[in-house]
Design a protein around this motif. Structure first.
Motif, PDB file in Angstrom:
ATOM      1  N   LEU A   1       0.442  -0.967  -0.105  1.00  0.00           N
ATOM      2  CA  LEU A   1      -0.021  -0.162  -0.184  1.00  0.00           C
ATOM      3  C   LEU A   1       1.013   1.590  -0.011  1.00  0.00           C
ATOM      4  O   LEU A   1       1.814   1.682   0.825  1.00  0.00           O
ATOM      5  N   GLY A   2       0.239   2.291  -0.783  1.00  0.00           N
ATOM      6  CA  GLY A   2       1.139   3.601  -0.761  1.00  0.00           C
ATOM      7  C   GLY A   2       2.127   3.815  -1.968  1.00  0.00           C
ATOM      8  O   GLY A   2       2.000   4.190  -2.461  1.00  0.00           O
ATOM      9  N   GLU A   3       2.463   2.264  -2.642  1.00  0.00           N
ATOM     10  CA  GLU A   3       3.235   2.276  -4.055  1.00  0.00           C
ATOM     11  C   GLU A   3       1.900   2.096  -4.981  1.00  0.00           C
ATOM     12  O   GLU A   3       0.469   1.759  -4.929  1.00  0.00           O
ATOM     13  N   SER A   4       2.109   2.417  -6.177  1.00  0.00           N
ATOM     14  CA  SER A   4       1.201   2.832  -6.882  1.00  0.00           C
ATOM     15  C   SER A   4       1.104   1.734  -7.750  1.00  0.00           C
ATOM     16  O   SER A   4       1.535   0.498  -7.941  1.00  0.00           O
ATOM     17  N   PRO A   5      -0.611   0.834  -8.158  1.00  0.00           N
ATOM     18  CA  PRO A   5      -0.233  -0.039  -8.740  1.00  0.00           C
ATOM     19  C   PRO A   5      -0.106  -0.499 -10.224  1.00  0.00           C
ATOM     20  O   PRO A   5       0.144   0.237 -10.626  1.00  0.00           O
ATOM     21  N   PRO A   6       0.815  -1.952 -10.041  1.00  0.00           N
ATOM     22  CA  PRO A   6       0.786  -2.391 -11.289  1.00  0.00           C
ATOM     23  C   PRO A   6      -0.320  -2.258 -12.090  1.00  0.00           C
ATOM     24  O   PRO A   6      -1.372  -2.004 -12.825  1.00  0.00           O
TER      25      PRO A   6
ATOM     26  N   SER B   1     -13.649  -4.861  -7.463  1.00  0.00           N
ATOM     27  CA  SER B   1     -11.807  -5.443  -7.856  1.00  0.00           C
ATOM     28  C   SER B   1     -11.870  -6.430  -8.903  1.00  0.00           C
ATOM     29  O   SER B   1     -11.103  -5.639  -9.765  1.00  0.00           O
ATOM     30  N   PHE B   2     -12.603  -6.288  -9.362  1.00  0.00           N
ATOM     31  CA  PHE B   2     -13.003  -7.108 -11.017  1.00  0.00           C
ATOM     32  C   PHE B   2     -12.717  -6.270 -11.739  1.00  0.00           C
ATOM     33  O   PHE B   2     -12.016  -5.606 -12.790  1.00  0.00           O
ATOM     34  N   GLU B   3     -13.533  -5.060 -11.863  1.00  0.00           N
ATOM     35  CA  GLU B   3     -13.385  -3.532 -12.485  1.00  0.00           C
ATOM     36  C   GLU B   3     -11.585  -2.854 -12.362  1.00  0.00           C
ATOM     37  O   GLU B   3     -11.451  -2.535 -13.436  1.00  0.00           O
ATOM     38  N   LEU B   4     -11.640  -3.267 -11.409  1.00  0.00           N
ATOM     39  CA  LEU B   4     -10.144  -2.129 -10.866  1.00  0.00           C
ATOM     40  C   LEU B   4      -8.996  -3.094 -11.761  1.00  0.00           C
ATOM     41  O   LEU B   4      -8.376  -2.653 -12.845  1.00  0.00           O
ATOM     42  N   ALA B   5      -8.999  -4.838 -11.783  1.00  0.00           N
ATOM     43  CA  ALA B   5      -8.324  -5.860 -12.398  1.00  0.00           C
ATOM     44  C   ALA B   5      -8.423  -5.377 -14.181  1.00  0.00           C
ATOM     45  O   ALA B   5      -6.811  -5.498 -14.770  1.00  0.00           O
TER      46      ALA B   5
ATOM     47  N   HIS C   1     -24.479 -20.993  -2.809  1.00  0.00           N
ATOM     48  CA  HIS C   1     -23.157 -21.078  -2.017  1.00  0.00           C
ATOM     49  C   HIS C   1     -22.257 -22.400  -2.239  1.00  0.00           C
ATOM     50  O   HIS C   1     -21.787 -22.775  -1.642  1.00  0.00           O
ATOM     51  N   LEU C   2     -22.068 -22.542  -3.418  1.00  0.00           N
ATOM     52  CA  LEU C   2     -20.980 -23.820  -3.795  1.00  0.00           C
ATOM     53  C   LEU C   2     -19.593 -22.919  -4.299  1.00  0.00           C
ATOM     54  O   LEU C   2     -18.871 -24.112  -3.766  1.00  0.00           O
ATOM     55  N   SER C   3     -19.484 -22.227  -4.802  1.00  0.00           N
ATOM     56  CA  SER C   3     -18.269 -21.770  -5.069  1.00  0.00           C
ATOM     57  C   SER C   3     -17.501 -20.216  -5.352  1.00  0.00           C
ATOM     58  O   SER C   3     -18.947 -19.390  -5.347  1.00  0.00           O
ATOM     59  N   HIS C   4     -16.603 -19.876  -4.561  1.00  0.00           N
ATOM     60  CA  HIS C   4     -16.084 -18.666  -4.903  1.00  0.00           C
ATOM     61  C   HIS C   4     -15.302 -18.614  -5.401  1.00  0.00           C
ATOM     62  O   HIS C   4     -14.393 -18.092  -4.364  1.00  0.00           O
ATOM     63  N   PRO C   5     -14.245 -18.757  -6.367  1.00  0.00           N
ATOM     64  CA  PRO C   5     -13.377 -19.195  -6.615  1.00  0.00           C
ATOM     65  C   PRO C   5     -12.171 -18.373  -6.613  1.00  0.00           C
ATOM     66  O   PRO C   5     -10.597 -18.283  -6.354  1.00  0.00           O
ATOM     67  N   THR C   6     -12.238 -16.914  -6.920  1.00  0.00           N
ATOM     68  CA  THR C   6     -10.923 -16.390  -6.755  1.00  0.00           C
ATOM     69  C   THR C   6     -11.377 -15.507  -5.123  1.00  0.00           C
ATOM     70  O   THR C   6      -9.858 -15.555  -5.273  1.00  0.00           O
ATOM     71  N   GLN C   7     -12.142 -15.600  -4.979  1.00  0.00           N
ATOM     72  CA  GLN C   7     -12.221 -15.652  -2.755  1.00  0.00           C
ATOM     73  C   GLN C   7     -11.260 -16.274  -2.258  1.00  0.00           C
ATOM     74  O   GLN C   7     -10.059 -16.563  -1.977  1.00  0.00           O
ATOM     75  N   GLY C   8     -11.151 -18.060  -3.071  1.00  0.00           N
ATOM     76  CA  GLY C   8     -10.506 -19.250  -2.336  1.00  0.00           C
ATOM     77  C   GLY C   8      -8.915 -18.839  -2.618  1.00  0.00           C
ATOM     78  O   GLY C   8      -7.957 -19.110  -2.453  1.00  0.00           O
ATOM     79  N   LEU C   9      -8.767 -18.242  -4.270  1.00  0.00           N
ATOM     80  CA  LEU C   9      -7.311 -17.862  -4.320  1.00  0.00           C
ATOM     81  C   LEU C   9      -6.997 -17.024  -4.163  1.00  0.00           C
ATOM     82  O   LEU C   9      -5.537 -16.824  -3.085  1.00  0.00           O
ATOM     83  N   LEU C  10      -7.508 -15.904  -3.368  1.00  0.00           N
ATOM     84  CA  LEU C  10      -7.365 -14.653  -2.474  1.00  0.00           C
ATOM     85  C   LEU C  10      -6.734 -14.897  -0.992  1.00  0.00           C
ATOM     86  O   LEU C  10      -5.907 -14.814  -0.498  1.00  0.00           O
ATOM     87  N   ASP C  11      -7.954 -16.183  -0.707  1.00  0.00           N
ATOM     88  CA  ASP C  11      -7.530 -16.443   0.528  1.00  0.00           C
ATOM     89  C   ASP C  11      -5.547 -17.503   0.395  1.00  0.00           C
ATOM     90  O   ASP C  11      -5.102 -17.822   2.076  1.00  0.00           O
ATOM     91  N   ALA C  12      -5.647 -17.982  -0.646  1.00  0.00           N
ATOM     92  CA  ALA C  12      -4.615 -18.793  -0.068  1.00  0.00           C
ATOM     93  C   ALA C  12      -2.904 -18.207  -0.129  1.00  0.00           C
ATOM     94  O   ALA C  12      -2.510 -18.206   0.298  1.00  0.00           O
ATOM     95  N   LEU C  13      -3.491 -17.243  -1.137  1.00  0.00           N
ATOM     96  CA  LEU C  13      -2.433 -16.337  -1.390  1.00  0.00           C
ATOM     97  C   LEU C  13      -1.874 -15.506  -0.266  1.00  0.00           C
ATOM     98  O   LEU C  13      -0.562 -15.287   0.074  1.00  0.00           O
TER      99      LEU C  13
ATOM    100  N   GLN D   1      -6.460  -9.472   2.923  1.00  0.00           N
ATOM    101  CA  GLN D   1      -7.088 -10.207   1.388  1.00  0.00           C
ATOM    102  C   GLN D   1      -8.035  -9.361   0.139  1.00  0.00           C
ATOM    103  O   GLN D   1      -8.526  -9.438  -0.177  1.00  0.00           O
ATOM    104  N   VAL D   2      -8.882  -7.726   0.936  1.00  0.00           N
ATOM    105  CA  VAL D   2      -8.851  -7.091   0.261  1.00  0.00           C
ATOM    106  C   VAL D   2      -7.714  -6.768  -1.334  1.00  0.00           C
ATOM    107  O   VAL D   2      -8.315  -6.756  -2.000  1.00  0.00           O
ATOM    108  N   ARG D   3      -6.815  -6.616  -0.572  1.00  0.00           N
ATOM    109  CA  ARG D   3      -6.006  -5.922  -1.289  1.00  0.00           C
ATOM    110  C   ARG D   3      -5.136  -7.395  -2.726  1.00  0.00           C
ATOM    111  O   ARG D   3      -5.881  -7.034  -2.966  1.00  0.00           O
ATOM    112  N   ASN D   4      -5.438  -8.478  -1.956  1.00  0.00           N
ATOM    113  CA  ASN D   4      -5.121  -9.729  -2.580  1.00  0.00           C
ATOM    114  C   ASN D   4      -5.692  -9.989  -3.353  1.00  0.00           C
ATOM    115  O   ASN D   4      -5.579 -10.900  -4.564  1.00  0.00           O
ATOM    116  N   GLY D   5      -7.753  -9.339  -3.628  1.00  0.00           N
ATOM    117  CA  GLY D   5      -8.201  -9.922  -4.494  1.00  0.00           C
ATOM    118  C   GLY D   5      -8.458  -9.057  -5.536  1.00  0.00           C
ATOM    119  O   GLY D   5      -8.513  -9.846  -6.429  1.00  0.00           O
ATOM    120  N   VAL D   6      -8.060  -7.712  -5.866  1.00  0.00           N
ATOM    121  CA  VAL D   6      -7.553  -7.523  -7.039  1.00  0.00           C
ATOM    122  C   VAL D   6      -6.376  -7.549  -8.123  1.00  0.00           C
ATOM    123  O   VAL D   6      -6.197  -8.538  -9.210  1.00  0.00           O
TER     124      VAL D   6
END
Ligand code: ASP
Length: 316
Positions: free
Chosen positions: A39-44, A68-72, A141-153, A296-301
């Motif tokens: 945080l504080g640096e500009s995003p890529p 975060s999908f929009e920003l990504a 209630h089944l799946s939220h794959p990008t959340q699973g990835l950001l949690d793992a990250l 987690q929020v930062r990693n989401g993007v």
């Protein structure tokens, strides 16, 4: 289950982590990490997705995932459009697929879909043109794959490993797509001590989460844990009769500083948000030194940039 890969093995759709291999998940995590900046640096930024158009089609509320999908998309040079489907054509009786066909004719080539009904992202994925990708932003209630990835990250950034970790997922597991995607990711990545903890009414059926230990008391789930993931009660997915009282719930299941002391001293605390302070988590824990909720929020993007680059074959 809808096929997520192209015939050459590359990722075309991301609807679930359940069928991905460990190396596919690791590749997405490595790619995600390359987009993380303090945080504080500009995003890529890059123009890797210039000329591409990403449409966010959400029929359930979302703040972090949609933004975060929009920003990504924008940070990779794509155009992003947001549609709250129930507010536009769905009320006029147009189906999700008709909306998708309309947008496809407008050169949308990636759909990001959130819907409360099981099967909608997969249905869209089987009907879009071959050059189009579909990404789930939360399926019932089944799946939220990008959340699973950001949690793992987030876990990997703090712990530098998955093997040997004890991870406790606590709360309304039964109705949580976050818990399911976290379970898919963590078990694929080699976490052997996965614990789910919930009051009986919020426990999933026995055929799910089979490689996890089940805890009906918070203390036993927390003892010695390296990671504690707290979940919100998914009120929108249950009848009023099944709802626990807030104070009673906090008394039995709320994560307080005192209870967190049962976990390892360097344990991290996670929450996908939206968070109910004073119900599943005490405010001082949510904002405390062990909390990685903002990471987690930062990693989401970063994760969503990696997934977009991956499915669109971009070298970002
Ligand atoms: N934001 C997460 C989801 O979409 C978690 C939650 O709503 O509790 O599932």
């Amino acid at each position: 289950m809808t096929e997520q890969l192209r015939p050459d093995g590359s990722l075309r759709h991301l609807l679930t982590l359940e069928t991905l291999t460990r190396s596919q998940i690791e590749r997405l995590l490595e790619r995600s990490q390359s987009f993380v900046r303090p945080l504080g640096e500009s995003p890529p930024r890059s123009a890797a997705l210039a000329g591409r158009t990403v449409a966010n089609l959400f029929t359930e509320p979302s703040t972090r995932t949609r933004v975060s999908f929009e920003l990504a998309a924008k940070r990779l040079g794509a155009t992003a459009v947001n549609l709250e489907v129930q507010l536009s054509s769905r009320v006029k009786g147009e189906s999700m697929l008709d909306t998708v066909y309309t947008l496809q004719s407008l050169h949308v080539d990636t759909f990001v879909i959130r819907d409360a009904q099981p099967g909608v992202p997969g249905l869209v994925a089987t009907h879009v043109a071959p050059h189009v990708s579909v990404l789930s932003a939360g399926e019932a209630h089944l799946s939220h794959p990008t959340q699973g990835l950001l949690d793992a990250l987030t876990v990997y950034q703090r712990k530098q490993r998955f093997a040997g970790l004890a991870i406790a997922i606590v709360g309304d597991i039964r109705h949580s797509r976050v818990a399911r995607s976290a379970w898919h990711a963590f078990s694929r990545l080699g976490v052997s001590d996965l614990r789910i903890a919930a009051p009986a009414a919020l426990m999933p059926d026995a055929e799910e989460f089979q490689d996890c230990s089940r805890h009906t008391q918070l203390a036993s789930a927390l003892r010695g844990a390296d990671v504690v993931m707290m979940l919100r009660i998914q009120r929108e997915r249950m009848g009023a009769a099944d709802l626990p009282e807030d104070e009673e719930y906090f008394a039995a299941w709320g994560l307080t500083a005192e209870r967190l002391a049962l976990a390892r001293r360097d344990a991290i605390v996670m929450h996908p948000q939206p968070m109910n302070r004073g119900i599943e988590i005490a405010s001082d824990v949510a904002d405390g030194p062990q909390s990685v909720i903002r990471d987690q929020v930062r990693n989401g993007v970063a994760v969503r940039m990696a997934v977009l680059a991956e499915v669109l074959g971009a070298h970002a």
